[in-house]
Design a protein around this motif. Structure first.
Motif, mmCIF file in Angstrom:
data_model
loop_
_atom_site.group_PDB
_atom_site.id
_atom_site.type_symbol
_atom_site.label_atom_id
_atom_site.label_comp_id
_atom_site.label_asym_id
_atom_site.label_seq_id
_atom_site.Cartn_x
_atom_site.Cartn_y
_atom_site.Cartn_z
ATOM 1 N N GLU A 118 0.823 -1.211 0.000
ATOM 2 C CA GLU A 118 0.000 0.000 0.000
ATOM 3 C C GLU A 118 0.862 1.268 0.000
ATOM 4 O O GLU A 118 0.489 2.289 0.560
ATOM 5 C CB GLU A 118 -0.937 0.001 1.217
ATOM 6 C CG GLU A 118 -1.911 -1.142 1.269
ATOM 7 C CD GLU A 118 -3.004 -1.055 0.212
ATOM 8 O OE1 GLU A 118 -3.167 0.020 -0.419
ATOM 9 O OE2 GLU A 118 -3.688 -2.065 -0.004
ATOM 10 N N ARG A 119 2.006 1.208 -0.646
ATOM 11 C CA ARG A 119 2.979 2.306 -0.618
ATOM 12 C C ARG A 119 2.379 3.636 -1.070
ATOM 13 O O ARG A 119 2.636 4.682 -0.475
ATOM 14 C CB ARG A 119 4.172 1.946 -1.494
ATOM 15 C CG ARG A 119 5.222 3.002 -1.526
ATOM 16 C CD ARG A 119 6.369 2.597 -2.401
ATOM 17 N NE ARG A 119 7.277 3.731 -2.514
ATOM 18 C CZ ARG A 119 8.554 3.616 -2.675
ATOM 19 N NH1 ARG A 119 9.107 2.427 -2.749
ATOM 20 N NH2 ARG A 119 9.313 4.676 -2.777
ATOM 21 N N GLN A 120 1.582 3.625 -2.119
ATOM 22 C CA GLN A 120 0.987 4.866 -2.629
ATOM 23 C C GLN A 120 0.112 5.523 -1.547
ATOM 24 O O GLN A 120 0.143 6.742 -1.379
ATOM 25 C CB GLN A 120 0.161 4.592 -3.875
ATOM 26 C CG GLN A 120 -0.459 5.845 -4.465
ATOM 27 C CD GLN A 120 -1.268 5.553 -5.712
ATOM 28 O OE1 GLN A 120 -1.315 4.435 -6.205
ATOM 29 N NE2 GLN A 120 -1.930 6.581 -6.223
ATOM 30 N N LEU A 121 -0.638 4.725 -0.824
ATOM 31 C CA LEU A 121 -1.484 5.260 0.243
ATOM 32 C C LEU A 121 -0.632 5.891 1.345
ATOM 33 O O LEU A 121 -0.941 6.973 1.837
ATOM 34 C CB LEU A 121 -2.374 4.152 0.820
ATOM 35 C CG LEU A 121 -3.263 4.547 1.994
ATOM 36 C CD1 LEU A 121 -4.203 5.689 1.615
ATOM 37 C CD2 LEU A 121 -4.052 3.338 2.473
ATOM 38 N N PHE A 122 0.471 5.239 1.702
ATOM 39 C CA PHE A 122 1.357 5.785 2.738
ATOM 40 C C PHE A 122 1.932 7.121 2.295
ATOM 41 O O PHE A 122 2.027 8.066 3.084
ATOM 42 C CB PHE A 122 2.486 4.812 3.076
ATOM 43 C CG PHE A 122 2.007 3.473 3.567
ATOM 44 C CD1 PHE A 122 0.957 3.365 4.449
ATOM 45 C CD2 PHE A 122 2.622 2.310 3.132
ATOM 46 C CE1 PHE A 122 0.525 2.138 4.906
ATOM 47 C CE2 PHE A 122 2.197 1.071 3.588
ATOM 48 C CZ PHE A 122 1.142 0.986 4.475
ATOM 49 N N GLU A 123 2.317 7.188 1.030
ATOM 50 C CA GLU A 123 2.868 8.447 0.505
ATOM 51 C C GLU A 123 1.814 9.543 0.491
ATOM 52 O O GLU A 123 2.097 10.699 0.802
ATOM 53 C CB GLU A 123 3.439 8.223 -0.893
ATOM 54 C CG GLU A 123 4.707 7.374 -0.882
ATOM 55 C CD GLU A 123 5.166 6.962 -2.270
ATOM 56 O OE1 GLU A 123 4.489 7.294 -3.275
ATOM 57 O OE2 GLU A 123 6.212 6.294 -2.349
ATOM 58 N N GLU A 124 0.578 9.169 0.148
ATOM 59 C CA GLU A 124 -0.510 10.150 0.133
ATOM 60 C C GLU A 124 -0.790 10.676 1.538
ATOM 61 O O GLU A 124 -0.956 11.885 1.732
ATOM 62 C CB GLU A 124 -1.780 9.528 -0.458
ATOM 63 C CG GLU A 124 -2.926 10.516 -0.564
ATOM 64 C CD GLU A 124 -4.199 9.883 -1.123
ATOM 65 O OE1 GLU A 124 -5.175 10.632 -1.275
ATOM 66 O OE2 GLU A 124 -4.233 8.658 -1.380
ATOM 67 N N VAL A 125 -0.823 9.791 2.526
ATOM 68 C CA VAL A 125 -1.037 10.215 3.910
ATOM 69 C C VAL A 125 0.069 11.169 4.339
ATOM 70 O O VAL A 125 -0.198 12.227 4.936
ATOM 71 C CB VAL A 125 -1.104 8.996 4.867
ATOM 72 C CG1 VAL A 125 -1.052 9.443 6.316
ATOM 73 C CG2 VAL A 125 -2.359 8.185 4.613
ATOM 74 N N THR A 126 1.298 10.830 4.030
ATOM 75 C CA THR A 126 2.437 11.671 4.416
ATOM 76 C C THR A 126 2.359 13.040 3.745
ATOM 77 O O THR A 126 2.574 14.073 4.389
ATOM 78 C CB THR A 126 3.753 10.967 4.055
ATOM 79 O OG1 THR A 126 3.791 9.694 4.718
ATOM 80 C CG2 THR A 126 4.946 11.781 4.480
ATOM 81 N N ALA A 127 2.025 13.065 2.468
ATOM 82 C CA ALA A 127 1.936 14.338 1.737
ATOM 83 C C ALA A 127 0.791 15.200 2.259
ATOM 84 O O ALA A 127 0.959 16.412 2.464
ATOM 85 C CB ALA A 127 1.748 14.068 0.246
ATOM 86 N N LYS A 128 -0.364 14.600 2.499
ATOM 87 C CA LYS A 128 -1.520 15.359 2.989
ATOM 88 C C LYS A 128 -1.267 15.873 4.410
ATOM 89 O O LYS A 128 -1.706 16.961 4.770
ATOM 90 C CB LYS A 128 -2.792 14.511 2.955
ATOM 91 C CG LYS A 128 -3.221 14.073 1.578
ATOM 92 C CD LYS A 128 -3.623 15.227 0.696
ATOM 93 C CE LYS A 128 -4.109 14.708 -0.643
ATOM 94 N NZ LYS A 128 -4.362 15.765 -1.593
ATOM 95 N N ARG A 129 -0.562 15.109 5.206
ATOM 96 C CA ARG A 129 -0.214 15.546 6.566
ATOM 97 C C ARG A 129 0.680 16.778 6.498
ATOM 98 O O ARG A 129 0.480 17.745 7.224
ATOM 99 C CB ARG A 129 0.491 14.421 7.319
ATOM 100 C CG ARG A 129 0.972 14.820 8.701
ATOM 101 C CD ARG A 129 1.701 13.647 9.370
ATOM 102 N NE ARG A 129 2.273 14.051 10.620
ATOM 103 C CZ ARG A 129 3.542 14.429 10.798
ATOM 104 N NH1 ARG A 129 4.367 14.449 9.773
ATOM 105 N NH2 ARG A 129 3.978 14.794 11.982
#
Length: 188
Positions: A64-75
């Motif tokens: 789920e790497r893309q989701l982790f990156e999205e969470v990090t970017a949105k944070r």
């Protein structure tokens, strides 16, 4: 002589009225600032919990790497939004979407759901969401009271010249920030 006394009394009453209205406006502005500070504390708490949650889920859901990156970017975007209530609300709403997805992904991993660390993080995040909602209600109530006072007569005559401006309400789209229901009871 009597006219001078009447003018003096009227001036004194006007001055007292000005002081009372000014102090009311200052009190309302302080309530708004206090409310914003409470929201900011809870949003920072949530932002601090998210990396721990991501790292915990990463170990179980590496694909789920893309989701982790999205969470990090949105944070990061939410943290950069600053004290502008409208911009911060929009950024926090954007952050809520991938965090909700992250929680849903975690549902697919029974070992993760059984992890005490994950459960604790999930409970803290849920508790923080509740505190954000309470702080948001307090802040928005304080904003409503201050904005009403700024627009009302005669306080509007004092508000403008003394630099009091309406504050923005803080909104996070609640339907998007709700965490998914998780049943740890193990019943099927």
């Amino acid at each position: 002589m009597v006219a001078l006394i009447v003018i003096g009394v009227i001036a004194l009453v006007a001055l007292i009225g000005l002081v009372v209205v000014y102090n009311l406006l200052v009190g309302k502005r302080q309530m708004v600032r206090n409310g914003w500070a409470d929201i900011d504390v809870q949003l920072k708490r949530r932002a601090n919990l998210i990396p721990s949650l991501v790292e915990t889920v990463k170990g179980y859901a590496a694909h789920e790497r893309q989701l982790f990156e999205e969470v990090t970017a949105k944070r990061a975007q939410a943290q950069q939004a600053g004290d502008d209530a409208k911009a911060r609300g929009a950024a926090e709403s954007e952050l809520s979407r991938p965090v909700g997805k992250l929680m849903a992904v975690a549902e697919a991993y029974p070992d993760l759901k059984a992890s005490d660390n994950f459960r604790q993080l999930q409970e803290e995040l849920s508790d923080t969401e509740t505190k954000i909602e309470m702080a948001r209600r307090f802040y928005n109530g304080a904003v409503r009271e201050m904005n009403t006072l700024i627009e009302s007569f005669p306080s509007n005559l004092v508000a403008g010249p003394f630099g009091f401006h309406q504050a923005e309400f803080f909104e996070i789209e609640t339907s998007e920030r709700a965490l998914p229901d998780v049943d740890f009871g193990g019943t099927a």
